[in-house]
Each structure stands twice: as C-alpha cells, then as structure tokens.
Write an enzyme that holds these catalytic residues in place. Sequence first.
Site, mmCIF file in Angstrom:
data_model
loop_
_atom_site.group_PDB
_atom_site.id
_atom_site.type_symbol
_atom_site.label_atom_id
_atom_site.label_comp_id
_atom_site.label_asym_id
_atom_site.label_seq_id
_atom_site.Cartn_x
_atom_site.Cartn_y
_atom_site.Cartn_z
ATOM 1 C CD GLN A 87 -45.363 -46.062 -61.077
ATOM 2 O OE1 GLN A 87 -44.992 -46.639 -60.064
ATOM 3 N NE2 GLN A 87 -46.446 -46.436 -61.730
ATOM 4 C CG ASN B 220 -53.611 -51.794 -51.278
ATOM 5 O OD1 ASN B 220 -54.517 -52.209 -52.001
ATOM 6 N ND2 ASN B 220 -52.507 -51.278 -51.757
ATOM 7 C CE1 TYR C 185 -35.663 -49.794 -52.553
ATOM 8 C CE2 TYR C 185 -37.297 -48.799 -51.117
ATOM 9 C CZ TYR C 185 -36.619 -49.922 -51.580
ATOM 10 O OH TYR C 185 -36.926 -51.148 -51.037
ATOM 11 C CD GLN D 239 -38.196 -54.776 -46.653
ATOM 12 O OE1 GLN D 239 -38.249 -54.360 -47.808
ATOM 13 N NE2 GLN D 239 -38.035 -53.982 -45.617
HETATM 14 N N1 NAP Z 1 -36.133 -55.305 -49.614
HETATM 15 C C1 NAP Z 1 -36.258 -55.348 -50.918
HETATM 16 O O1 NAP Z 1 -35.367 -55.806 -51.635
HETATM 17 C C2 NAP Z 1 -37.527 -54.795 -51.525
HETATM 18 C C3 NAP Z 1 -37.842 -55.064 -52.871
HETATM 19 C C4 NAP Z 1 -39.052 -54.562 -53.357
HETATM 20 C C5 NAP Z 1 -39.890 -53.828 -52.523
HETATM 21 N N2 NAP Z 1 -39.536 -53.571 -51.226
HETATM 22 C C6 NAP Z 1 -40.373 -52.786 -50.294
HETATM 23 O O2 NAP Z 1 -41.714 -53.201 -50.382
HETATM 24 C C7 NAP Z 1 -42.533 -52.121 -50.796
HETATM 25 C C8 NAP Z 1 -43.690 -52.619 -51.594
HETATM 26 O O3 NAP Z 1 -43.215 -53.266 -52.784
HETATM 27 P P1 NAP Z 1 -44.128 -53.219 -54.071
HETATM 28 O O4 NAP Z 1 -44.387 -51.803 -54.453
HETATM 29 O O5 NAP Z 1 -43.543 -54.126 -55.083
HETATM 30 O O6 NAP Z 1 -45.458 -53.876 -53.449
HETATM 31 P P2 NAP Z 1 -46.894 -54.245 -53.930
HETATM 32 O O7 NAP Z 1 -47.775 -53.691 -52.857
HETATM 33 O O8 NAP Z 1 -46.953 -55.688 -54.242
HETATM 34 O O9 NAP Z 1 -47.131 -53.447 -55.300
HETATM 35 C C9 NAP Z 1 -47.429 -52.090 -55.270
HETATM 36 C C10 NAP Z 1 -47.918 -51.600 -56.632
HETATM 37 O O10 NAP Z 1 -49.067 -52.337 -57.049
HETATM 38 C C11 NAP Z 1 -50.063 -51.448 -57.575
HETATM 39 N N3 NAP Z 1 -51.193 -51.447 -56.631
HETATM 40 C C12 NAP Z 1 -51.122 -51.477 -55.269
HETATM 41 N N4 NAP Z 1 -52.362 -51.481 -54.735
HETATM 42 C C13 NAP Z 1 -53.218 -51.480 -55.760
HETATM 43 C C14 NAP Z 1 -54.628 -51.486 -55.818
HETATM 44 N N5 NAP Z 1 -55.363 -51.506 -54.712
HETATM 45 N N6 NAP Z 1 -55.218 -51.484 -57.047
HETATM 46 C C15 NAP Z 1 -54.460 -51.475 -58.171
HETATM 47 N N7 NAP Z 1 -53.115 -51.459 -58.170
HETATM 48 C C16 NAP Z 1 -52.496 -51.459 -56.972
HETATM 49 C C17 NAP Z 1 -49.385 -50.061 -57.646
HETATM 50 O O11 NAP Z 1 -48.672 -49.945 -58.877
HETATM 51 P P3 NAP Z 1 -49.259 -49.211 -60.192
HETATM 52 O O12 NAP Z 1 -50.389 -48.326 -59.791
HETATM 53 O O13 NAP Z 1 -48.088 -48.462 -60.730
HETATM 54 O O14 NAP Z 1 -49.653 -50.325 -61.099
HETATM 55 C C18 NAP Z 1 -48.375 -50.150 -56.537
HETATM 56 O O15 NAP Z 1 -47.302 -49.241 -56.652
HETATM 57 C C19 NAP Z 1 -41.568 -51.185 -51.520
HETATM 58 O O16 NAP Z 1 -42.017 -49.863 -51.596
HETATM 59 C C20 NAP Z 1 -40.352 -51.308 -50.633
HETATM 60 O O17 NAP Z 1 -40.525 -50.531 -49.462
HETATM 61 C C21 NAP Z 1 -38.372 -54.067 -50.725
#
Ligand code: NAP
Length: 332
Positions: free
Chosen positions: A27, A294, A54, A177
């Site tokens: 992205q 965050n 990833y 996780q």
């Molecule tokens: N084990 C697994 O199967 C699995 C699955 C999923 C994730 N993960 C791990 O967990 C990590 C986090 O997952 P996630 O990215 O889904 O988590 P998240 O923290 O719930 O979402 C992150 C996304 O939310 C938006 N965001 C975050 N903070 C923000 C803020 N302060 N204001 C506005 N928008 C905000 C951004 O996207 P935009 O700016 O694009 O809107 C950001 O990329 C991954 O990178 C990975 O390491 C693991």
Amino acid sequence: MEFRHLGRSGLMVSEISYGNWITHGSQVEEDAAKQCVQAALDEGITTFDTADVYAGTKAEEVLGRALAGVRRESLEIFTKVYWPTGPGPNDRGLSRKHITESLHGSLRRLQTDYVDLYQAHRFDVETPLEETLKTFDDLVRQGKVLYVGVSEWNADQIGRALKIADEMGFDRLVSNQPQYSMLWRVIETEIVPLSEKEGVSQVVFSPIAQGVLTGKYRPGQPPPAGSRATDPAGGNFISRLLNDDVLARVQQLEPIAADLGLSMAQLAVAWVLQNPNVASAIVGASRPEQVRDNVKASGVKLDSEVLEKIDDILSPIVERDPSKTVSPERRP
Ligand SMILES: NC(=O)c1ccc[n+]([C@@H]2O[C@H](COP(=O)([O-])OP(=O)(O)OC[C@H]3O[C@@H](n4cnc5c(N)ncnc54)[C@H](OP(=O)(O)O)[C@@H]3O)[C@@H](O)[C@H]2O)c1
C-alpha cells in the site's frame, strides 16, 4: 513506552509494537514505510512484527532496510511462517522443510542472524505437530530463533502443543498472535484462560480494527481517500467491518474518547492493553503521524465505568464466539 514480559519468558516487548502487513511493499511507498519505522523507533517502539508472506516476501525486505543500522540488541523482531511463499507444495505449511527454508529466507530479507520470535502463522493440519515443534526447537538450539509462538491457533491446538513440548522437552510456546479489538473478542472465553494458566501471552493484531475504530469511516459515506478501504489489497480484508450498523456505533464512542482526552485510535489500543494477558498490541500505519498518535495509548488506564459505557454501545455487534478462531481445513 511501557514494556511487558512475553509469556512466562524473560523477554520484554514494547506494549505497542509496529506491524507491516498490507503497508510495506504494497500500500505505501518505501519512503513512507521508512518514515513510519523511524517514527516507531523515535516513540520508543522496540518490537516489530512481519511475516514471510506479506507483500509476497517484499515486506520483510522493506523492514530489513528500514531497520538496517539500528542496534540489533535494541530490537525485538518477530516474523511468521505458514502461508504460501512460492508455487510448490513445499512452499507452505509447517513441515520441517518449509519452516527451515522459510526462516533462512526471512533472515536474509530482514538482514539479521536471528529473529526474536518465530510464529506459526496458522495451524497446519497436514504436518504432525511433533514435526513442527521439533523443528522450532532445533532452530532455537541453532540460535536462529530465540522464542517460538503461534498465530490464530485455537485453545485445543495451543494446549496440545504445550503438552507435547513438556513431554518431549521442546522449547515451549510463549505467545499467540490473535485478532483482538473492542469489536472482536473471540479469545476471551477459551484462549485467554488457558494462556494465563500456561504462561502464554497474546500479541494482538488489528487492535484498531484496521482503522475502523478511529471513526474515520462514516456510515453512508465513501471511505476517505488513501485509507485501507480504498487499497486494492487492504480493501478486501476491511470490507466485513464496513457496514452502517458497525460504523454508526463506532461514532458513538467519540464522546467517550474526547472526555478522556484520547483520540479514537488511542482509546482502541488502550482498550486491548487493559487485558493483562496481552503483552503487546501490534498497530499498523500508513503514515508516521498515525504511529505518533497510537503510541500515546501506552500506559493509559481505563476505569470500569468507561469499559461499561463502551460495552453498552458495542454489545450487539461484538463477536465473541470462540469457534471463529479457525485455520484452513487444508494447506492453502
Ligand atoms: N497474524 C495474523 O494473521 C495477522 C493478521 C493481520 C495483522 N497482523 C499483524 O498486525 C499488524 C497490525 O494489523 P492492522 O494493520 O490490521 O492493525 P490496525 O492497527 O488495527 O490497523 C492499522 C491501519 O489503520 C489505520 N490507522 C492506524 N492508526 C490510525 C490513526 N491514528 N488514524 C487514522 N488511521 C489509522 C491505517 O490504515 P490507513 O491509513 O490505510 O487507513 C493503518 O494501516 C500487522 O501489520 C501485522 O503485523 C497479523
């Protein structure tokens, strides 16, 4: 930044960690990825989560370049294995062959001699559990992996792995996780009680529900430009949450966050950190400002009255069913 122990181990992790799924190598451009990693380091994040799969292995390369030059001892680097990284039948799963080969690829891409935590990204029904655990144990003995964990395994699978490790003298799992947020609480009834008893931590993903809990997706309106919902890869994963009932209830959390002087993202991250079985909340970010926003959730205490108000608003849409923790029935 506050730190917590990972399971019943001596390893400390930052209670907020940075993950690069969807973002690095996909992205966001490499400059933005590096700025996010730098913001994380500047704010005291020491724990970084990625996976071999990833962005078709590109995310590990980007993270490796972004962390190059940082003192290795000041970082905890986590990666994972299971999902396909190539076309062949042995480019996936948790066999001795794939785990060993995939770890070697991860170490090369991350430019490191070892990872702090190596995680089985799902349960592999086609490999005997003993084979996977013995391989993990061998990698620990070789010094290529310091601790082992799993991701999205159910309570029965985690319990069986711990029993085998104890019987065979293998290194024990220290972490799981799972997905965990105010909206997705499926770990609470089975996985958390077992994990507390066994000294296993949760390192939780998507604590902000991929951005939904920031309140930026408004009911009846198109998603904001540049958000995950508009990304070709990310859009598929977030779409399940983008219904007006969910979005309208999330809007009702805004006065609660405002009263506490928190942003919505901080409230969401602080919420998962109230659970003492959570060692770290992995946040994602497409921009450095998001990381800076965050991280301020670290150390925030939410009292029971606030937690009750959140439950009153979200209850009808919270998912709690433990059977929702599932791995594929066959190797993907
Ligand atoms: N084990 C697994 O199967 C699995 C699955 C999923 C994730 N993960 C791990 O967990 C990590 C986090 O997952 P996630 O990215 O889904 O988590 P998240 O923290 O719930 O979402 C992150 C996304 O939310 C938006 N965001 C975050 N903070 C923000 C803020 N302060 N204001 C506005 N928008 C905000 C951004 O996207 P935009 O700016 O694009 O809107 C950001 O990329 C991954 O990178 C990975 O390491 C693991």
